[in-house]
Write a protein that holds these residues in place. Structure first.
Motif, PDB file in Angstrom:
ATOM      1  N   PRO A   7      50.704   1.828  -9.872  1.00 58.91           N
ATOM      2  CA  PRO A   7      51.916   1.603  -9.497  1.00 58.91           C
ATOM      3  C   PRO A   7      52.242   2.437  -8.248  1.00 58.91           C
ATOM      4  CG  PRO A   7      52.242   2.455 -11.476  1.00 58.91           C
ATOM      5  CD  PRO A   7      50.784   2.275 -11.072  1.00 58.91           C
ATOM      6  N   ARG A   8      53.557   1.997  -7.422  1.00 56.38           N
ATOM      7  CA  ARG A   8      53.947   2.593  -6.688  1.00 56.38           C
ATOM      8  C   ARG A   8      54.834   3.738  -7.451  1.00 56.38           C
ATOM      9  NH1 ARG A   8      55.053  -1.970  -3.370  1.00 56.38           N
ATOM     10  NH2 ARG A   8      53.136  -2.048  -1.667  1.00 56.38           N
ATOM     11  N   ARG A  10      58.386   5.796  -8.618  1.00 56.89           N
ATOM     12  CA  ARG A  10      60.044   5.456  -8.196  1.00 56.89           C
ATOM     13  C   ARG A  10      60.725   6.762  -8.661  1.00 56.89           C
ATOM     14  NH1 ARG A  10      60.430  -0.879 -10.538  1.00 56.89           N
ATOM     15  NH2 ARG A  10      58.206  -1.652  -9.945  1.00 56.89           N
ATOM     16  N   GLU A  15      55.859   9.701 -10.317  1.00 53.01           N
ATOM     17  CA  GLU A  15      54.839  10.184  -9.295  1.00 53.01           C
ATOM     18  C   GLU A  15      54.000  11.322 -10.008  1.00 53.01           C
ATOM     19  OE1 GLU A  15      53.045  11.004  -6.052  1.00 53.01           O
ATOM     20  OE2 GLU A  15      55.068  10.234  -5.608  1.00 53.01           O
ATOM     21  N   ASP A 197      55.124  -4.032  -8.817  1.00 56.57           N
ATOM     22  CA  ASP A 197      55.946  -3.226  -7.760  1.00 56.57           C
ATOM     23  C   ASP A 197      57.073  -3.901  -7.402  1.00 56.57           C
ATOM     24  OD1 ASP A 197      54.268  -0.901  -8.027  1.00 56.57           O
ATOM     25  OD2 ASP A 197      52.958  -1.438  -6.501  1.00 56.57           O
TER      26      ASP A 197
END
Length: 331
Positions: A7-8, A10, A15, A197
């Motif tokens: 996933p991206r 947030r 991260e 996402d």
């Protein structure tokens, strides 16, 4: 079928997880200092850790699943999430009382399915399907983790319910497959976690709760409570969503997933209440507060999800992080 992609992120926690998973197992992870337990960052970070126990992600070293550093990082996230849940629910040990409360619906109803049945537009229905795809793509999977932690009638009865959830031995009837069919019939992508996402924390937290309860033996009572709460509330909600789809011209291709749940989950409710919970507590009565917690935490997460969605829709905006393209109507 394409493998799920990472996933991206947030925030710094997600991260860190996503960055670590791009490296060989064993890459260091930071310490966790008082994260927002219901925020976007923790939701994505925790879901990403849990996903390694489901289908994982393309290109991720499989040794990450049981890597001690990642498990310690995940445990820090879980402690924050679990503590927030426990502080936000009433608790207690009256299992029959909290189950009875689930059977009483306010009149008029104020939930998401009531809104969609009575006044929801097609774009809002499609958003709801996207939100729920994160849950239904793995429907009943985490509940299977509790099977080896049960005995006797409780185990046999829960397996019977799971057998139905997994299509009674027929791959084309597995409920996750039926949901994928619903997505396609509604002009949506049916890929596993395709919309992750696009979905905000309240929807992800619903899934994180059941993953957490399923993975920890000490939370087995909570998982049984969660399963019971889900089955008790599904049948009336499914009936309302069937009506909502029919109001927009939906055919059997779009309503089948929900009509399948109307009758089945009404039966499952009784099995879970009397055979699973009843037998579990006869054997382990000290788990009553955990069963209550599982029910109340499920209701809390669903209430937070509903509040997010309805507040967005009533303000005339999308409840997703990214709006869906227009679509003419269901198949």
């Amino acid at each position: 079928m394409p493998e799920p992609v990472l996933p991206r992120p947030r925030g710094p926690l997600s991260e860190a997880v996503v960055g670590a998973l791009r490296a060989p197992a064993g890459a260091p992870l930071p310490s966790v200092a008082e994260p927002d337990p219901f925020g976007e960052d923790l939701a994505v970070a925790l879901h990403t850790c849990y996903e390694l126990h489901y289908e994982s992600f393309g290109g991720v070293d499989p040794d990450w699943e049981w890597e001690p550093g990642l498990l310690a990082f995940r445990r820090s996230l879980e402690r924050a999430f679990l503590a927030a849940l426990r502080s936000a629910v009433a608790g207690g040990d009256d299992v029959a009382g909290v189950l009875d409360e689930l059977l009483v619906e306010p009149v008029p109803g104020t939930g998401v399915s009531h809104f969609l049945r009575d006044e929801g537009q097609w774009w809002q229905l499609r958003e709801h399907l996207v939100h729920r795809s994160i849950y239904h793509h793995k429907e009943a999977d985490p509940h299977a983790w509790v099977i080896p932690r049960l005995r006797g009638t409780a185990k046999a009865a829960l397996v019977a319910v799971e057998f139905d959830e997994f299509g009674g031995g027929h791959g084309d009837r597995v409920h996750a497959k039926l949901y994928a069919d619903l997505l396609r019939a509604s002009g949506l992508a049916d890929g596993y976690l395709h919309y992750f996402d696009d979905v905000p924390a309240p929807a992800i937290a619903v899934v994180n709760l059941m993953s957490m309860l399923g993975l920890h033996r000490v939370l087995r009572g909570g998982m049984v409570g969660h399963f019971a709460a889900a089955e008790i509330t599904t049948a009336p909600s499914a009936a309302r969503l069937t009506t909502a789809l029919q109001r927009h011209g939906g055919t059997a291709a779009t309503t089948h997933f929900f009509t399948e749940h109307i009758e089945a989950d009404a039966v499952h409710e009784q099995v879970l209440r009397h055979d699973v919970i009843g037998d579990l507590l006869a054997r382990e009565p000290h788990l009553a507060p955990d069963v209550v917690f599982g029910i109340q935490a499920t209701e809390l997460m669903e209430a937070r999800f509903g509040a997010h969605v309805l507040s967005a829709w009533r303000a005339g905006r999308s409840s997703l992080l990214h709006e869906l393209p227009d679509h003419p109507g269901p198949a």
